[in-house]
Design a protein around this motif. Structure first.
Motif, PDB file in Angstrom:
ATOM      1  N   MET A  25      -3.292  -1.905 -48.589  1.00  0.00           N
ATOM      2  CA  MET A  25      -3.773  -1.301 -49.837  1.00  0.00           C
ATOM      3  C   MET A  25      -2.907  -0.104 -50.227  1.00  0.00           C
ATOM      4  N   LEU A  26      -2.470   0.671 -49.230  1.00  0.00           N
ATOM      5  CA  LEU A  26      -1.575   1.803 -49.508  1.00  0.00           C
ATOM      6  C   LEU A  26      -0.247   1.294 -50.068  1.00  0.00           C
ATOM      7  N   GLU A  27       0.293   0.253 -49.451  1.00  0.00           N
ATOM      8  CA  GLU A  27       1.574  -0.314 -49.895  1.00  0.00           C
ATOM      9  C   GLU A  27       1.448  -0.930 -51.280  1.00  0.00           C
ATOM     10  N   ASP A  28       0.364  -1.641 -51.516  1.00  0.00           N
ATOM     11  CA  ASP A  28       0.152  -2.260 -52.826  1.00  0.00           C
ATOM     12  C   ASP A  28       0.002  -1.207 -53.926  1.00  0.00           C
ATOM     13  N   ALA A  29      -0.398   0.013 -53.526  1.00  0.00           N
ATOM     14  CA  ALA A  29      -0.540   1.111 -54.492  1.00  0.00           C
ATOM     15  C   ALA A  29       0.803   1.809 -54.744  1.00  0.00           C
ATOM     16  N   GLY A  30       1.867   1.329 -54.125  1.00  0.00           N
ATOM     17  CA  GLY A  30       3.192   1.889 -54.400  1.00  0.00           C
ATOM     18  C   GLY A  30       3.652   2.925 -53.394  1.00  0.00           C
ATOM     19  N   LEU A  31       2.959   2.998 -52.264  1.00  0.00           N
ATOM     20  CA  LEU A  31       3.340   3.944 -51.220  1.00  0.00           C
ATOM     21  C   LEU A  31       4.086   3.210 -50.107  1.00  0.00           C
ATOM     22  N   ARG A  32       5.036   3.925 -49.497  1.00  0.00           N
ATOM     23  CA  ARG A  32       5.854   3.351 -48.431  1.00  0.00           C
ATOM     24  C   ARG A  32       5.573   4.124 -47.149  1.00  0.00           C
ATOM     25  N   VAL A  33       5.324   3.427 -46.048  1.00  0.00           N
ATOM     26  CA  VAL A  33       5.077   4.087 -44.759  1.00  0.00           C
ATOM     27  C   VAL A  33       6.432   4.479 -44.164  1.00  0.00           C
ATOM     28  N   VAL A  34       6.729   5.780 -44.128  1.00  0.00           N
ATOM     29  CA  VAL A  34       8.028   6.239 -43.598  1.00  0.00           C
ATOM     30  C   VAL A  34       7.893   6.833 -42.198  1.00  0.00           C
ATOM     31  N   ALA A  35       6.648   6.941 -41.706  1.00  0.00           N
ATOM     32  CA  ALA A  35       6.378   7.315 -40.312  1.00  0.00           C
ATOM     33  C   ALA A  35       4.977   6.853 -39.994  1.00  0.00           C
ATOM     34  N   SER A  36       4.750   6.436 -38.747  1.00  0.00           N
ATOM     35  CA  SER A  36       3.430   5.946 -38.359  1.00  0.00           C
ATOM     36  C   SER A  36       3.292   5.997 -36.847  1.00  0.00           C
ATOM     37  N   LYS A  37       2.157   6.483 -36.369  1.00  0.00           N
ATOM     38  CA  LYS A  37       1.855   6.348 -34.939  1.00  0.00           C
ATOM     39  C   LYS A  37       0.357   6.336 -34.699  1.00  0.00           C
ATOM     40  N   ARG A  38      -0.014   5.575 -33.669  1.00  0.00           N
ATOM     41  CA  ARG A  38      -1.417   5.462 -33.270  1.00  0.00           C
ATOM     42  C   ARG A  38      -1.628   6.454 -32.138  1.00  0.00           C
ATOM     43  N   ILE A  39      -2.607   7.336 -32.299  1.00  0.00           N
ATOM     44  CA  ILE A  39      -2.873   8.367 -31.305  1.00  0.00           C
ATOM     45  C   ILE A  39      -4.387   8.501 -31.100  1.00  0.00           C
ATOM     46  N   HIS A  40      -4.761   9.054 -29.962  1.00  0.00           N
ATOM     47  CA  HIS A  40      -6.152   9.446 -29.767  1.00  0.00           C
ATOM     48  C   HIS A  40      -6.154  10.968 -29.789  1.00  0.00           C
ATOM     49  N   MET A  41      -6.650  11.554 -30.865  1.00  0.00           N
ATOM     50  CA  MET A  41      -6.607  13.016 -31.020  1.00  0.00           C
ATOM     51  C   MET A  41      -7.434  13.702 -29.941  1.00  0.00           C
ATOM     52  N   THR A  42      -6.918  14.824 -29.473  1.00  0.00           N
ATOM     53  CA  THR A  42      -7.720  15.684 -28.600  1.00  0.00           C
ATOM     54  C   THR A  42      -8.655  16.517 -29.481  1.00  0.00           C
ATOM     55  N   LYS A  43      -9.677  17.105 -28.840  1.00  0.00           N
ATOM     56  CA  LYS A  43     -10.598  17.982 -29.552  1.00  0.00           C
ATOM     57  C   LYS A  43      -9.813  19.144 -30.191  1.00  0.00           C
ATOM     58  N   GLU A  44      -8.856  19.688 -29.447  1.00  0.00           N
ATOM     59  CA  GLU A  44      -8.052  20.816 -29.943  1.00  0.00           C
ATOM     60  C   GLU A  44      -7.246  20.409 -31.174  1.00  0.00           C
ATOM     61  N   VAL A  71      -6.720   6.864 -33.940  1.00  0.00           N
ATOM     62  CA  VAL A  71      -6.427   6.973 -35.369  1.00  0.00           C
ATOM     63  C   VAL A  71      -4.956   6.586 -35.561  1.00  0.00           C
ATOM     64  N   VAL A  72      -4.595   6.270 -36.797  1.00  0.00           N
ATOM     65  CA  VAL A  72      -3.184   6.049 -37.116  1.00  0.00           C
ATOM     66  C   VAL A  72      -2.772   7.111 -38.127  1.00  0.00           C
ATOM     67  N   VAL A  73      -1.851   7.981 -37.703  1.00  0.00           N
ATOM     68  CA  VAL A  73      -1.344   9.015 -38.607  1.00  0.00           C
ATOM     69  C   VAL A  73      -0.064   8.490 -39.247  1.00  0.00           C
ATOM     70  N   GLN A  74       0.058   8.725 -40.558  1.00  0.00           N
ATOM     71  CA  GLN A  74       1.188   8.172 -41.301  1.00  0.00           C
ATOM     72  C   GLN A  74       1.739   9.180 -42.301  1.00  0.00           C
ATOM     73  N   VAL A  75       3.023   9.081 -42.549  1.00  0.00           N
ATOM     74  CA  VAL A  75       3.636   9.768 -43.681  1.00  0.00           C
ATOM     75  C   VAL A  75       3.927   8.700 -44.731  1.00  0.00           C
ATOM     76  N   LEU A  76       3.452   8.951 -45.948  1.00  0.00           N
ATOM     77  CA  LEU A  76       3.613   8.003 -47.052  1.00  0.00           C
ATOM     78  C   LEU A  76       4.521   8.604 -48.103  1.00  0.00           C
ATOM     79  N   GLU A  77       5.403   7.800 -48.645  1.00  0.00           N
ATOM     80  CA  GLU A  77       6.351   8.262 -49.660  1.00  0.00           C
ATOM     81  C   GLU A  77       6.198   7.436 -50.920  1.00  0.00           C
ATOM     82  N   GLY A  78       6.300   8.094 -52.061  1.00  0.00           N
ATOM     83  CA  GLY A  78       6.227   7.369 -53.331  1.00  0.00           C
ATOM     84  C   GLY A  78       6.225   8.344 -54.495  1.00  0.00           C
ATOM     85  N   GLU A  79       6.225   7.787 -55.691  1.00  0.00           N
ATOM     86  CA  GLU A  79       6.154   8.586 -56.915  1.00  0.00           C
ATOM     87  C   GLU A  79       4.796   9.316 -56.914  1.00  0.00           C
TER      88      GLU A  79
END
Ligand code: CMP
Length: 139
Positions: A25-44, A71-79
């Protein structure tokens, strides 16, 4: 202008195996995933990330939810990436979100709302730097 924003696919979405569906859905909206990683966040990490909300009544619960699974943290690029991302996410509360948005389609509630997206270019830069080193972002 082509800009960047920061996105999180939240634990309610990864738990239901929706990483691909949300990303599509993000890609179809015109956004490009330029970084992505799956992490388990610590409380801190969660408390630091949501520090602006620390006086809110839901802060404790929110941090607990965000550390309840991967969670999956991502950097999205687009207009106009911040606005484009906010438009496709929909309102924070899925009950208020427009048809066709990610939160209307997938969110379970106001807290388990499937995605986070930066609310300004300034916050996008802060949030991207919180999770990514410059060399992890490949445009
Ligand atoms: P997000 O865009 O990540 O920013 C803050 C988060 O707090 C929000 O999405 C929701 O997950 C959560 N949130 C916002 N308002 C409430 C609320 N009233 N009760 C519980 N959680 C909330």
């Amino acid at each position: 202008a082509v800009t960047r924003t920061f996105s999180i696919i939240k634990p309610d979405a990864t738990r239901r195996n929706l990483t691909g569906a949300v990303t599509k859905m993000l890609e179809d909206a015109g956004l490009r995933v330029v970084a992505s990683k799956r992490i388990h966040m610590t409380k801190e990490q969660a408390e630091g990330f949501y520090a602006v909300h620390k006086e809110r009544p839901f802060f404790g619960e929110l941090c607990e939810f965000m550390t309840s699974g991967p969670v999956v943290v991502q950097v999205l690029e687009g207009e106009d990436a911040v606005k484009r991302n906010r438009d496709i996410m929909g309102a924070t509360n899925p009950a208020d979100a427009a048809e066709g948005t990610i939160r209307k389609t997938f969110a379970e509630g106001i807290e388990a709302n499937s995605v986070h997206g930066s609310d300004s270019d300034e916050n996008a830069a802060i949030e991207i730097a919180y999770f990514f080193k410059p060399e992890e972002i490949v445009g």
